[in-house]
Design a protein around this motif. Structure first.
Motif, PDB file in Angstrom:
ATOM      1  N   GLN A   1     -83.132 -57.186  43.847  1.00 54.03           N
ATOM      2  CA  GLN A   1     -83.932 -57.994  42.940  1.00 54.03           C
ATOM      3  C   GLN A   1     -83.810 -59.453  43.356  1.00 54.03           C
TER       4      GLN A   1
ATOM      5  N   MET B   1     -88.197 -61.831  40.172  1.00 56.24           N
ATOM      6  CA  MET B   1     -88.993 -60.687  40.604  1.00 56.24           C
ATOM      7  C   MET B   1     -88.467 -59.398  39.989  1.00 56.24           C
ATOM      8  N   GLY B   2     -89.275 -58.363  40.127  1.00 53.95           N
ATOM      9  CA  GLY B   2     -88.828 -57.043  39.709  1.00 53.95           C
ATOM     10  C   GLY B   2     -87.928 -56.424  40.759  1.00 53.95           C
ATOM     11  N   LEU B   3     -87.607 -55.171  40.567  1.00 48.20           N
ATOM     12  CA  LEU B   3     -86.715 -54.457  41.483  1.00 48.20           C
ATOM     13  C   LEU B   3     -87.522 -53.753  42.574  1.00 48.20           C
TER      14      LEU B   3
ATOM     15  N   PHE C   1     -91.498 -50.965  40.018  1.00 48.31           N
ATOM     16  CA  PHE C   1     -91.332 -51.963  38.968  1.00 48.31           C
ATOM     17  C   PHE C   1     -92.364 -53.070  39.073  1.00 48.31           C
ATOM     18  N   GLY C   2     -92.803 -53.566  37.913  1.00 44.54           N
ATOM     19  CA  GLY C   2     -93.526 -54.816  37.872  1.00 44.54           C
ATOM     20  C   GLY C   2     -92.540 -55.961  38.035  1.00 44.54           C
ATOM     21  N   GLN C   3     -93.065 -57.182  38.100  1.00 45.17           N
ATOM     22  CA  GLN C   3     -92.196 -58.331  38.345  1.00 45.17           C
ATOM     23  C   GLN C   3     -91.388 -58.736  37.124  1.00 45.17           C
TER      24      GLN C   3
END
Lengths: 113, 111
Positions: free
Chosen positions: A37, A41-43, B101-103
């Motif tokens: 991550q 931001m997302g994963l 996943f989204g951000q």
């Protein structure tokens, strides 16, 4: 149960060094995952495993390797650390039923300088 | 391609209701998950939807429309401790359980 544990919590590496991020779960989960991550931001999935002896690449596998010799352990290896690998790394596990959620470890914060 | 979109940031007032939207385009669909992530902590599971409709769990509800590729997370009676990032994730396969996943949406709750 301790759940998913990760070591170390923090690490600073120099460019070109190598290290292994450890991940252990005591829930007898078949499925395990490594994510990174980046800030804000997302994963992103790096590698995953559906059982001991079976591993496969995720979205961003370059620069990493994994092994799964036991159900409990899923170490992530960085061979030649690069600044682009500065990130927070999360390990997760899941029992294996269709709608099981993933359980996350506390993360390893890695900085490559 | 595979894409999940969420707003980057939202602000709401303590005691109010907030709705966090998520739209997705994925090659497969086996369920949609919502996670909460406080700063410098691991994500924790909030809810999942497989079928269309609303799932309610206390102050949190999640809605899914598969035909529209759309979900939302509804948080009621907001508390200061709800300040966190909320991650929308789609499972494309029951065989692997991989999540996209989204951000994430960073929610700030103000007094």
């Amino acid at each position: 149960n301790a759940g998913v544990t990760q070591t170390p919590k923090f690490r600073i590496l120099k460019i070109g060094q190598s290290m292994t991020l450890q991940c252990t779960q005591d829930m007898n989960h078949n499925y395990m995952y490594w994510y990174r991550q980046d800030p804000g931001m997302g994963l992103k999935l790096i590698y995953y495993s559906v059982g001991a002896g079976i591993t496969d690449k995720g979205e961003v596998p370059n620069g990493y390797n994994v092994s799964r010799s036991t159900t409990e352990d899923f170490p992530l290896r960085l061979e030649l650390a690069a600044p682009s690998q500065t990130s927070v790394y999360f390990c997760a596990s899941r029992p294996g039923q269709a709608l099981d959620t993933q359980y996350f470890g506390p993360g390893t914060r890695l900085t490559v300088l | 391609g595979q894409n999940i979109d969420q707003p980057t940031e939202m602000t709401a007032t303590e005691g109010a209701i907030v709705q966090i939207n998520c739209t997705y385009q994925t090659s497969g669909f086996n369920g949609l998950f919502w996670y909460q992530q406080h700063a410098a902590e691991a994500p924790t599971f909030l809810s999942y939807n497989v079928l269309d409709g609303l799932e309610e769990k206390g102050r949190f509800s999640s809605f899914l429309s598969r035909s529209k590729g759309y979900s939302y997370l509804l948080l009621k009676e907001l508390q200061m401790k709800d300040s966190a990032s909320y991650l929308c994730a789609v499972s494309g396969s029951s065989n692997t359980g991989k999540l996209i996943f989204g951000q994430g949406t960073t929610l700030q709750v103000k007094p």
